[in-house]
Design a protein around this motif. Sequence first.
Motif, PDB file in Angstrom:
ATOM      1  N   ARG A 142       0.827  -1.221   0.000  1.00  0.00           N
ATOM      2  CA  ARG A 142       0.000   0.000   0.000  1.00  0.00           C
ATOM      3  C   ARG A 142       0.855   1.261   0.000  1.00  0.00           C
ATOM      4  NH1 ARG A 142      -5.118  -0.808   2.480  1.00  0.00           N
ATOM      5  NH2 ARG A 142      -5.212   1.349   3.133  1.00  0.00           N
ATOM      6  N   THR A 146      -2.305   6.247   1.746  1.00  0.00           N
ATOM      7  CA  THR A 146      -3.670   5.701   1.831  1.00  0.00           C
ATOM      8  C   THR A 146      -3.917   4.958   3.144  1.00  0.00           C
ATOM      9  OG1 THR A 146      -3.183   3.535   0.888  1.00  0.00           O
ATOM     10  CG2 THR A 146      -3.625   5.315  -0.675  1.00  0.00           C
ATOM     11  N   SER A 148      -4.727   4.575   7.243  1.00  0.00           N
ATOM     12  CA  SER A 148      -5.445   5.343   8.263  1.00  0.00           C
ATOM     13  C   SER A 148      -4.414   5.980   9.188  1.00  0.00           C
ATOM     14  CB  SER A 148      -6.366   4.416   9.051  1.00  0.00           C
ATOM     15  OG  SER A 148      -5.624   3.651   9.978  1.00  0.00           O
ATOM     16  N   GLY A 150      -3.788   5.754  12.398  1.00  0.00           N
ATOM     17  CA  GLY A 150      -3.094   4.844  13.298  1.00  0.00           C
ATOM     18  C   GLY A 150      -2.161   3.909  12.530  1.00  0.00           C
ATOM     19  N   GLN A 151      -2.575   3.515  11.324  1.00  0.00           N
ATOM     20  CA  GLN A 151      -1.704   2.659  10.510  1.00  0.00           C
ATOM     21  C   GLN A 151      -0.433   3.417  10.134  1.00  0.00           C
ATOM     22  OE1 GLN A 151      -4.654   1.794   7.499  1.00  0.00           O
ATOM     23  NE2 GLN A 151      -5.257  -0.154   8.425  1.00  0.00           N
ATOM     24  N   ASN A 331      -7.932   0.843  14.837  1.00  0.00           N
ATOM     25  CA  ASN A 331      -7.303   1.503  13.685  1.00  0.00           C
ATOM     26  C   ASN A 331      -7.800   0.846  12.406  1.00  0.00           C
ATOM     27  OD1 ASN A 331      -4.277   1.682  15.577  1.00  0.00           O
ATOM     28  ND2 ASN A 331      -5.576   3.402  15.014  1.00  0.00           N
ATOM     29  N   GLY A 332      -8.170   1.683  11.443  1.00  0.00           N
ATOM     30  CA  GLY A 332      -8.580   1.160  10.143  1.00  0.00           C
ATOM     31  C   GLY A 332     -10.021   0.665  10.094  1.00  0.00           C
ATOM     32  N   GLY A 334     -12.723   2.455   9.883  1.00  0.00           N
ATOM     33  CA  GLY A 334     -13.570   3.260   8.995  1.00  0.00           C
ATOM     34  C   GLY A 334     -14.108   4.541   9.621  1.00  0.00           C
ATOM     35  N   LYS A 335     -13.609   4.917  10.784  1.00  0.00           N
ATOM     36  CA  LYS A 335     -14.129   6.099  11.486  1.00  0.00           C
ATOM     37  C   LYS A 335     -13.908   7.381  10.675  1.00  0.00           C
ATOM     38  CE  LYS A 335     -11.399   5.391  15.009  1.00  0.00           C
ATOM     39  NZ  LYS A 335     -10.591   4.273  14.470  1.00  0.00           N
ATOM     40  N   THR A 336     -12.644   7.579  10.265  1.00  0.00           N
ATOM     41  CA  THR A 336     -12.332   8.795   9.509  1.00  0.00           C
ATOM     42  C   THR A 336     -13.083   8.808   8.185  1.00  0.00           C
ATOM     43  OG1 THR A 336     -10.176   8.984  10.548  1.00  0.00           O
ATOM     44  CG2 THR A 336     -10.428  10.059   8.406  1.00  0.00           C
ATOM     45  N   THR A 337     -13.144   7.646   7.540  1.00  0.00           N
ATOM     46  CA  THR A 337     -13.848   7.576   6.252  1.00  0.00           C
ATOM     47  C   THR A 337     -15.310   7.981   6.432  1.00  0.00           C
ATOM     48  OG1 THR A 337     -12.381   5.742   5.690  1.00  0.00           O
ATOM     49  CG2 THR A 337     -14.312   6.050   4.294  1.00  0.00           C
ATOM     50  N   GLN A 377      -8.080  14.607  11.448  1.00  0.00           N
ATOM     51  CA  GLN A 377      -7.170  13.903  12.356  1.00  0.00           C
ATOM     52  C   GLN A 377      -5.802  14.590  12.338  1.00  0.00           C
ATOM     53  OE1 GLN A 377      -7.387   9.775  11.484  1.00  0.00           O
ATOM     54  NE2 GLN A 377      -6.041   9.119  13.139  1.00  0.00           N
ATOM     55  N   HIS A 487      -9.485   7.647  20.488  1.00  0.00           N
ATOM     56  CA  HIS A 487      -9.005   6.354  20.986  1.00  0.00           C
ATOM     57  C   HIS A 487      -8.988   6.357  22.504  1.00  0.00           C
ATOM     58  CE1 HIS A 487      -8.161   4.556  17.222  1.00  0.00           C
ATOM     59  NE2 HIS A 487      -7.439   5.579  16.837  1.00  0.00           N
TER      60      HIS A 487
END
Length: 558
Positions: A142, A146, A148, A150-151, A331-332, A334-337, A377, A487
């Motif tokens: 990736r 792209t 998140s 936290g990622q 993390n990841g 889908g919250k931000t999305t 964020q 978080h």
Amino acid sequence: MNSPPAFSLQDVHFTYRRGIRPALERIALEVPRGAFIGIVGANGAGKSTLSFTFNRIVPGFFRGDFRGTVKVLGADISSAKVADMAATVGMVFQDFEAQIFSTSVHHEVAFVMENLGIPRQRMLPNIAHWLQEMALGGLTDRDPATLSGGQKQRLALASVLAAEPPVLVLDEPTTDLDPVASQELIRCLENLTQTGRTVVLVTHDLETLAKADTVLMMSQGSIIGKGPPGEMLMQVEMLQSHSVRPPQLAQVFASLGIEEYPPDPHTAAKRLADLGFSTQSRQPLPVSPPTGTPILVVEELRFSYRPGDELFQGLNLSIGEGECMALLGPNGSGKTTLLNLISGIRKPHGGSIRLGGQALPQLSPAERAKQVGIVFQNPDHQIFQSNCLEEVSFGLHHIGVPSGKIRARAMAALEVVNLADKAGIDPFTMTKGERKKLALASVLACEPRFVLLDEPTTGLDAREQDALMNLVSHLVAQGHTVVFITHSISLAARYASRVVVMSEGRVILDGHPIEVLSDETSLARVGLIPPPAVQLGRLLGVAVRTPEELLASITRGS
Ligand SMILES: Nc1ncnc2c1ncn2[C@@H]1O[C@H](COP(=O)(O)OP(=O)(O)OP(=O)(O)O)[C@@H](O)[C@H]1O
Ligand SMILES: [Mg+2]
């Protein structure tokens, strides 16, 4: 033979070139090899500056008036170059996104090792190991852009850890990690110290320091306290007076006059029972407050970033006017999305989003900005003017506020977030916490009915977090609707009227904070852990949200 300490600092002073007062004063410090050191203190206390002296970033990169001696693993580093230090002292910066610049997750980790001249046969297994350890194993190809939030933080950690430097300096490395990732990181750091590595952790989250060897407390450029966690974390009033939030169990014990540090809720519950403390009879669970007219209705929402990998497969969510909703999840998940879809930044592939009764696509960008405001964020993704006043004014122009009124309204918004004295300052010379508040001021100035905040308190110390969240409560009291992602489950427990937990693009829990926090099994399934005071309350038979509520229900004797 005695090995030299990891760090030894003697009489270190430093004033940034344009600094008004010293950022570091009279620092004397010796850190033995293999130690795990925590550094705590208010924003601006000098924590990051101190950690920059360990690898010569201060004064090699950030220039200024520097005096004193810094030795790393026995060697005086006064004539070393910043680049020479990287192999010895690995550093993850507070602003971790600034240190990511490759085009794939794999390359990012390889890049740091290539720069350090690590042989290829060591590189490949290390990359695989650390990407796995940071739960990025499935994301190696990736583009880091792209990932998140936290990622991205996990990636910054993986690339530094994979190079296996003897000393690790991590500046607030858990801000964007979900609770389980944060616990796993700490466990992993503890293991590294067992192999002789030295770890320095700068943090606002004292819950992560229970197993540190030493906690250093900084204030105004000096080290004002130093000791084992059992001693330092129990100095609740001292910590609070320096804008540091004490661990919840320490706060409870100190308030009850018990001087020992309770390591976990079970030990704490047993100790309280032994000492003759008990709780008042169990209160009934609160009923979720009736929600107002829906301001947002999401129906059958579908969205994917990649074909065949659908993140939202028919999500339904309704938010009532005047609610203060916390959105939690790993993390990841889908919250931000979701917030980006609600604010119209991204377009759904199916389903509908209605805002104030109108379908989102029917609103013009200016109408939308009046209805809904979002704070990202990472504030740097939305700040682009050269001073704070212009930054806040920009949105006001955009929504058509008459030019004669813009300055006063922008200044009032800066006042609210305590940045009025920085009106003429370039945002990129301010701290990340200040930039976060600036982004919030820009949104507040437009007075949207619906405010979306993506991790609003990261990088802020206890006092600033409380100030910001009190501001949020004030907005809610005035009739605004707020959704905040966090978080910090303790923050959600304290401030939200409703908690929604997401996992893999689905809502798995939704209700009053006490209801949601009491479902430990479902929370554990998605890697969330109730705050220590809530867990202790449960063991003692009371449903509470905060240490204060718990204390109010504890009595001595039967
Ligand atoms: N621009 C993008 N392109 C491709 N995939 C993306 C993009 N942004 C996010 N994703 C992926 O979509 C999923 C959800 O990401 P999102 O940012 O919404 O998570 P999050 O819940 O906000 O996580 P965090 O707690 O880490 O901020 C993740 O797997 C992420 O890697
Ligand atoms: Mg996010």
